[in-house]
Design a protein around this motif. Sequence first.
Motif, PDB file in Angstrom:
ATOM      1  N   ILE A 137     100.634  42.610   9.799  1.00 64.98           N
ATOM      2  CA  ILE A 137     100.240  41.720  10.986  1.00 64.98           C
ATOM      3  C   ILE A 137      99.057  41.086  10.437  1.00 64.98           C
ATOM      4  O   ILE A 137      98.184  41.472   9.571  1.00 64.98           O
ATOM      5  N   LEU A 175      97.864  37.065  16.715  1.00 64.05           N
ATOM      6  CA  LEU A 175      98.200  38.026  15.829  1.00 64.05           C
ATOM      7  C   LEU A 175      99.954  37.465  15.424  1.00 64.05           C
ATOM      8  O   LEU A 175     100.588  37.122  16.360  1.00 64.05           O
ATOM      9  N   GLU A 176     100.335  38.003  14.425  1.00 67.04           N
ATOM     10  CA  GLU A 176     101.922  37.426  13.780  1.00 67.04           C
ATOM     11  C   GLU A 176     101.934  38.553  12.916  1.00 67.04           C
ATOM     12  O   GLU A 176     101.257  38.834  12.042  1.00 67.04           O
ATOM     13  N   TYR A 177     103.291  38.868  13.146  1.00 68.56           N
ATOM     14  CA  TYR A 177     104.047  39.889  12.401  1.00 68.56           C
ATOM     15  C   TYR A 177     104.780  39.029  11.114  1.00 68.56           C
ATOM     16  O   TYR A 177     105.323  38.191  11.327  1.00 68.56           O
TER      17      TYR A 177
END
Length: 70
Positions: A2, A62-64
């Motif tokens: 993440i 947030l970024e995966y």
Amino acid sequence: MIRIKLDVMMAQRKMSLNKLSEIVGITPANLSILKNEKGKAVRFSTLDALCRALECQPGDLLEYVEEEEK
């Protein structure tokens, strides 16, 4: 993994670390840890305060990203 895109949202909103710190009620040092992706966890209350201050959604912060194999 993440990734936290706090620096991107701050730039888009033209907001300094110190100003965001005042609004959210978190020390500049702790915000810097998040901004530089050194943190290990984020409380929901912190995420809520950041979203409120930056007028965004959690997905904007947030970024995966899949980790590269070593």
